[in-house]
Design a protein around this motif. Sequence first.
Motif, PDB file in Angstrom:
ATOM      1  N   LEU A  51      -2.791   0.215  -2.382  1.00 39.03           N
ATOM      2  CA  LEU A  51      -1.707  -0.643  -1.901  1.00 39.03           C
ATOM      3  C   LEU A  51      -0.462  -0.482  -2.768  1.00 39.03           C
ATOM      4  O   LEU A  51       0.662  -0.498  -2.253  1.00 39.03           O
ATOM      5  CB  LEU A  51      -2.171  -2.100  -1.880  1.00 39.03           C
ATOM      6  CG  LEU A  51      -3.235  -2.424  -0.819  1.00 39.03           C
ATOM      7  CD1 LEU A  51      -3.843  -3.793  -1.085  1.00 39.03           C
ATOM      8  CD2 LEU A  51      -2.651  -2.356   0.586  1.00 39.03           C
ATOM      9  N   HIS A  52      -0.643  -0.302  -4.067  1.00 40.91           N
ATOM     10  CA  HIS A  52       0.505  -0.068  -4.944  1.00 40.91           C
ATOM     11  C   HIS A  52       1.207   1.234  -4.556  1.00 40.91           C
ATOM     12  O   HIS A  52       2.447   1.311  -4.583  1.00 40.91           O
ATOM     13  CB  HIS A  52       0.048  -0.012  -6.399  1.00 40.91           C
ATOM     14  CG  HIS A  52       1.161   0.226  -7.369  1.00 40.91           C
ATOM     15  ND1 HIS A  52       2.085  -0.743  -7.692  1.00 40.91           N
ATOM     16  CD2 HIS A  52       1.518   1.346  -8.067  1.00 40.91           C
ATOM     17  CE1 HIS A  52       2.944  -0.256  -8.552  1.00 40.91           C
ATOM     18  NE2 HIS A  52       2.643   1.006  -8.798  1.00 40.91           N
ATOM     19  N   ALA A  53       0.430   2.248  -4.181  1.00 35.89           N
ATOM     20  CA  ALA A  53       1.011   3.532  -3.770  1.00 35.89           C
ATOM     21  C   ALA A  53       1.829   3.401  -2.497  1.00 35.89           C
ATOM     22  O   ALA A  53       2.714   4.231  -2.237  1.00 35.89           O
ATOM     23  CB  ALA A  53      -0.078   4.574  -3.587  1.00 35.89           C
ATOM     24  N   LEU A  54       1.567   2.362  -1.699  1.00 36.96           N
ATOM     25  CA  LEU A  54       2.304   2.135  -0.460  1.00 36.96           C
ATOM     26  C   LEU A  54       3.610   1.366  -0.677  1.00 36.96           C
ATOM     27  O   LEU A  54       4.295   1.054   0.298  1.00 36.96           O
ATOM     28  CB  LEU A  54       1.450   1.385   0.555  1.00 36.96           C
ATOM     29  CG  LEU A  54       0.151   2.039   1.015  1.00 36.96           C
ATOM     30  CD1 LEU A  54      -0.429   1.271   2.187  1.00 36.96           C
ATOM     31  CD2 LEU A  54       0.361   3.494   1.404  1.00 36.96           C
ATOM     32  N   HIS A  55       3.940   1.074  -1.932  1.00 42.05           N
ATOM     33  CA  HIS A  55       5.176   0.323  -2.206  1.00 42.05           C
ATOM     34  C   HIS A  55       6.373   1.019  -1.565  1.00 42.05           C
ATOM     35  O   HIS A  55       6.595   2.212  -1.759  1.00 42.05           O
ATOM     36  CB  HIS A  55       5.394   0.200  -3.719  1.00 42.05           C
ATOM     37  CG  HIS A  55       6.646  -0.537  -4.081  1.00 42.05           C
ATOM     38  ND1 HIS A  55       6.772  -1.902  -3.927  1.00 42.05           N
ATOM     39  CD2 HIS A  55       7.836  -0.085  -4.550  1.00 42.05           C
ATOM     40  CE1 HIS A  55       7.975  -2.258  -4.308  1.00 42.05           C
ATOM     41  NE2 HIS A  55       8.661  -1.186  -4.684  1.00 42.05           N
ATOM     42  N   GLY A  56       7.133   0.247  -0.816  1.00 42.85           N
ATOM     43  CA  GLY A  56       8.295   0.795  -0.124  1.00 42.85           C
ATOM     44  C   GLY A  56       7.990   1.364   1.244  1.00 42.85           C
ATOM     45  O   GLY A  56       8.929   1.765   1.961  1.00 42.85           O
ATOM     46  N   TRP A  57       6.726   1.416   1.610  1.00 41.05           N
ATOM     47  CA  TRP A  57       6.338   1.961   2.920  1.00 41.05           C
ATOM     48  C   TRP A  57       5.760   0.916   3.843  1.00 41.05           C
ATOM     49  O   TRP A  57       5.479   1.199   5.011  1.00 41.05           O
ATOM     50  CB  TRP A  57       5.344   3.110   2.725  1.00 41.05           C
ATOM     51  CG  TRP A  57       5.999   4.315   2.144  1.00 41.05           C
ATOM     52  CD1 TRP A  57       6.353   4.519   0.844  1.00 41.05           C
ATOM     53  CD2 TRP A  57       6.442   5.464   2.858  1.00 41.05           C
ATOM     54  NE1 TRP A  57       6.972   5.723   0.707  1.00 41.05           N
ATOM     55  CE2 TRP A  57       7.046   6.335   1.919  1.00 41.05           C
ATOM     56  CE3 TRP A  57       6.404   5.870   4.202  1.00 41.05           C
ATOM     57  CZ2 TRP A  57       7.599   7.566   2.279  1.00 41.05           C
ATOM     58  CZ3 TRP A  57       6.936   7.085   4.557  1.00 41.05           C
ATOM     59  CH2 TRP A  57       7.536   7.915   3.610  1.00 41.05           C
ATOM     60  N   LEU A  58       5.550  -0.296   3.346  1.00 40.90           N
ATOM     61  CA  LEU A  58       4.982  -1.360   4.185  1.00 40.90           C
ATOM     62  C   LEU A  58       6.087  -2.235   4.768  1.00 40.90           C
ATOM     63  O   LEU A  58       7.163  -2.352   4.206  1.00 40.90           O
ATOM     64  CB  LEU A  58       4.030  -2.230   3.347  1.00 40.90           C
ATOM     65  CG  LEU A  58       2.724  -1.565   2.908  1.00 40.90           C
ATOM     66  CD1 LEU A  58       1.915  -2.536   2.063  1.00 40.90           C
ATOM     67  CD2 LEU A  58       1.914  -1.106   4.113  1.00 40.90           C
TER      68      LEU A  58
END
Length: 225
Positions: free
Chosen positions: A218-225
């Motif tokens: 979920l941290h890796a998805l920062h800016g993509w959610l």
Amino acid sequence: MRLTTRSWGEGPRTAVLVHGIMTDSRSWSGVAPAIARHGYRVVAVDLPGHGGSGPAPGYTPASLAAALLATLPEAPDLAVGHSLGSAALLLAASRLRCTRAVHCDPAWLPRHRNLDALRATRHATWHELRAAHPRWHADDITAEHRALAAWDPASVTALQHLPGLPGAPAVPSLVVLAGPSERIPPAHAATLSRRGWRVRTVDGAGHAVHRDDPAGFLHALHGWL
């Protein structure tokens, strides 16, 4: 082919999730509620031959992509695929008209696999799965054990038809890799970056990044959610 789906949340935006081989839509249970809290209705499919979806006469990434297009809502705000599900999403992304795509440790590159050994995984016990996936939550082990009981082992033939490393992404796309990744080695990750893909790695996570390290994923998805 219409696929069985599972959903979380009732937000104004739509996110679609596509699992990898040998599992089903329950594989997203550790991260789907968190995605939903970002304002999404989250829809996860059971691919052909997996979960509640029936077997298919044949399995290729292209046929899996066709099943996605027949099932998923059009123009989702976010589409996420893992492993073989990422290969299917890659082929479906432009026609699905998703706004953004995330590919989790994608199975794009052909590599030698013992298909008989993969088929035999269907008979793995709960304790064997626990030993193979020490970082997974116990609920994930139970879900995987149930998924294997419903899985059609013939679907491993799809791994013989992987699409290869793609060119420029059809839509803005993030690749989240295991750390290190056996599917996308560093040289290929660098090539993807040059071709316009955003690439991030979750250090220490295995192939099922979202189950090994849900918080890291979920941290890796920062800016993509």
